[in-house]
Design an enzyme around this catalytic site. Sequence first.
Site, short mmCIF file in Angstrom:
data_model
loop_
_atom_site.label_atom_id
_atom_site.label_comp_id
_atom_site.label_asym_id
_atom_site.label_seq_id
_atom_site.Cartn_x
_atom_site.Cartn_y
_atom_site.Cartn_z
N HIS A 1 47.17 49.95 52.51
CA HIS A 1 46.80 50.99 51.55
C HIS A 1 48.00 51.45 50.73
O HIS A 1 49.14 51.42 51.20
CB HIS A 1 46.23 52.21 52.28
CG HIS A 1 45.04 51.89 53.12
ND1 HIS A 1 44.76 52.57 54.27
CD2 HIS A 1 44.06 50.97 52.99
CE1 HIS A 1 43.66 52.09 54.82
NE2 HIS A 1 43.22 51.11 54.06
N LYS B 1 55.54 57.84 53.10
CA LYS B 1 54.93 58.13 54.41
C LYS B 1 55.99 58.07 55.50
O LYS B 1 56.87 57.20 55.46
CB LYS B 1 53.84 57.11 54.73
CG LYS B 1 52.66 57.12 53.79
CD LYS B 1 51.65 56.05 54.14
CE LYS B 1 50.47 56.09 53.18
NZ LYS B 1 49.50 55.03 53.47
N TYR C 1 51.08 60.79 60.57
CA TYR C 1 52.02 60.47 59.50
C TYR C 1 52.02 61.55 58.44
O TYR C 1 51.01 62.12 58.09
CB TYR C 1 51.78 59.08 58.91
CG TYR C 1 50.40 58.82 58.37
CD1 TYR C 1 50.16 58.88 57.00
CD2 TYR C 1 49.35 58.49 59.22
CE1 TYR C 1 48.89 58.63 56.50
CE2 TYR C 1 48.09 58.24 58.72
CZ TYR C 1 47.87 58.31 57.36
OH TYR C 1 46.61 58.07 56.85
N ASP D 1 38.43 48.01 53.79
CA ASP D 1 39.57 47.13 54.04
C ASP D 1 39.14 45.67 54.08
O ASP D 1 39.88 44.80 53.64
CB ASP D 1 40.27 47.52 55.34
CG ASP D 1 41.04 48.84 55.22
OD1 ASP D 1 41.24 49.31 54.09
OD2 ASP D 1 41.42 49.38 56.27
#
Length: 191
Positions: free
Chosen positions: A64, A74, A134, A172
């Site tokens: 992503h 991130k 995250y 996905d």
Amino acid sequence: MSISVRETGLAGVLEIQPQMHGDERGSFCEVWNADDFARHGIRTQFVQDNHSVSRQRGVMRGLHYQLAPFAQDKLVRVVRGSIFDVAADIRPNSPTFGRWIGVELSAARWNQLLVPAGYAHGFVTLEPDTEVIYKVSRPYSRDHERAIRFDDPRLAIAWPVDASAMQLSEKDRLAPTLDVSDLSELREEQA
């Protein structure tokens, strides 16, 4: 706080190891301290924490990324279980375009991976009941969200779990490959 920072070979993608303090009661660790990270050149301002729980081994999440102005840095860590965490360089003008790195992150090691904007990010769980937390530098935006196939032959990521055993979301599973993705917007961001 004290951290050690390991470069991965991709610009800005860093493995971070916080220092653990322990005694007979257990352990303590600062996993994020803006001043300490800044001493290592990491000055990202995070705006949101995300927490995912994956019940099975082989849960695939990714690859992503988000487009500007919602492109995200991130900082990824595992609080239970373990993952194989991947950052793939998708910046069209980058000398490392199409290269990726993979790092095993685990609750046992307390290590983290910093993935800057301009990289697609994904992971596969290596244990059941894995939890990942995250931090991100920009909020989620559905209109700016994009994905690239986890098994893109151009990237040729060496996942430690066989693709036939992976569990993916429909989004996905249907993600385009790098070669057919419209990366022109990323090219404009780099200009």
